[in-house]
Design a protein around this motif. Structure first.
Motif, short mmCIF file in Angstrom:
data_model
loop_
_atom_site.label_atom_id
_atom_site.label_comp_id
_atom_site.label_asym_id
_atom_site.label_seq_id
_atom_site.Cartn_x
_atom_site.Cartn_y
_atom_site.Cartn_z
N LYS A 155 -6.71 9.05 4.10
CA LYS A 155 -7.85 8.43 4.76
C LYS A 155 -8.21 7.08 4.17
N ALA A 156 -7.67 6.77 2.99
CA ALA A 156 -8.02 5.52 2.31
C ALA A 156 -7.18 4.34 2.79
N LEU A 157 -6.13 4.62 3.58
CA LEU A 157 -5.25 3.56 4.07
C LEU A 157 -5.35 3.42 5.58
N LEU B 283 -4.57 -0.77 1.99
CA LEU B 283 -5.65 -0.01 1.38
C LEU B 283 -6.98 -0.58 1.87
N THR B 284 -7.90 0.30 2.27
CA THR B 284 -9.17 -0.13 2.86
C THR B 284 -10.34 -0.09 1.88
N GLU C 136 -10.35 -7.00 -9.02
CA GLU C 136 -9.49 -7.52 -7.98
C GLU C 136 -8.16 -6.77 -7.93
N MET C 137 -7.67 -6.58 -6.72
CA MET C 137 -6.39 -5.90 -6.53
C MET C 137 -5.33 -6.94 -6.16
N THR C 138 -4.18 -6.89 -6.81
CA THR C 138 -3.12 -7.86 -6.58
C THR C 138 -2.16 -7.36 -5.50
N PRO C 139 -1.36 -8.25 -4.89
CA PRO C 139 -0.35 -7.81 -3.93
C PRO C 139 0.64 -6.81 -4.52
N TRP D 289 -1.17 -6.50 3.52
CA TRP D 289 -0.37 -5.56 4.30
C TRP D 289 1.02 -5.38 3.67
N VAL D 290 1.49 -4.13 3.66
CA VAL D 290 2.83 -3.78 3.17
C VAL D 290 3.49 -2.93 4.25
#
Length: 257
Positions: free
Chosen positions: A138-140, A161-162, A170-173, A215-216
């Protein structure tokens, strides 16, 4: 709420958003792998060295609980650097990882596969087990290009990831790749989820360039051998094209009772 809350240096509290599909008391390895990448990024960083390979070995299912992530430098060279990480909970080690950083330099790139377009969200996918059955799913935001969450066989899917990985950080690529790449065996089902378990004991991510954006995409295929083992191979993309690959070695068995 984020997937993790930092309690102190190297200590985190996992939230329900890390739950995996096999047991609500244990985590999906995507968040754990991303958390390892998050801590490794803080370990002996040096300009010009980029994460190129991350290998995660899973000793046991990681509980949805307080975690300790310890990192170290194994080899600190001018052109390559090897790091290690260990994830523990309650005094028990659950995960061990190694990572390679390689220096940046100008090289003539070879042609790579283009990324497929990101499709519009489909409500049928939102109601599937991916986004209705467990915290990680549910988190994606899942966007299938080919295949589907209830279909057997290879699949190509975009995901992002939402929510934050770590609250307030901070989240990196690279971390976005790590949180998603462990889903290859789940989106390219080779066996029925209701009749079999196919749990990965490891994850290897290899990147030939730095990823960009949130996005991945994975183009994943799973094969099952005749003696209780399987393998998932996933090509990895960002919006600019192919970036690398991920593999998972699978433990395969019928569900009990």
């Amino acid at each position: 709420m984020a997937m993790y809350e930092r309690l102190s240096e190297g200590r985190y509290l996992a939230s329900e958003h890390t739950q995996g599909p096999w047991d609500p008391r244990t985590q999906h390895m995507g968040p754990v792998t991303a958390l390892v990448a998050h801590e490794l990024a803080r370990t002996a960083p040096r300009p010009g060295l980029e994460l190129s390979r991350l290998v995660v070995d899973v000793f046991a299912p990681v509980p949805v609980a307080e975690l300790e992530v310890a990192t170290d430098v194994v080899r600190d060279g001018k052109r390559v650097q090897c790091l290690s990480a260990s994830v523990s909970s309650g005094g028990r080690e659950f995960v061990r990882a190694t990572a390679w950083r390689i220096r940046e330099a100008d090289t003539p790139p070879t042609p790579v596969r283009e990324a497929p377009p990101i499709p519009a969200r489909e409500e049928g996918h939102a109601r599937s087990w991916l986004q209705s059955g467990f915290g990680y799913g549910k988190a994606l935001d899942w966007r299938f290009v080919t295949g589907g969450p209830l279909e057997l066989g290879p699949a190509t899917v975009w995901g992002r990831l939402t929510m934050p990985l770590v609250e307030g950080e901070e989240m990196t690529p690279v971390e976005r790749v790590a949180v998603f790449a462990d889903s290859g065996n789940g989106i390219s089902l080779a066996l029925d989820f209701d009749t079999h378990v196919f749990v990965n004991v490891d994850l290897t991510i290899s990147l030939f360039r730095a990823p960009v954006g949130e996005w991945v995409c994975m183009d994943a295929e799973t094969v099952i051998g005749p003696s209780g083992r399987g393998l998932t191979r996933s090509a990895l993309f960002d919006v600019a094209g192919e970036i690398g690959a991920a593999t998972q070695t699978l433990f395969v068995a019928p569900r009990q009772g």
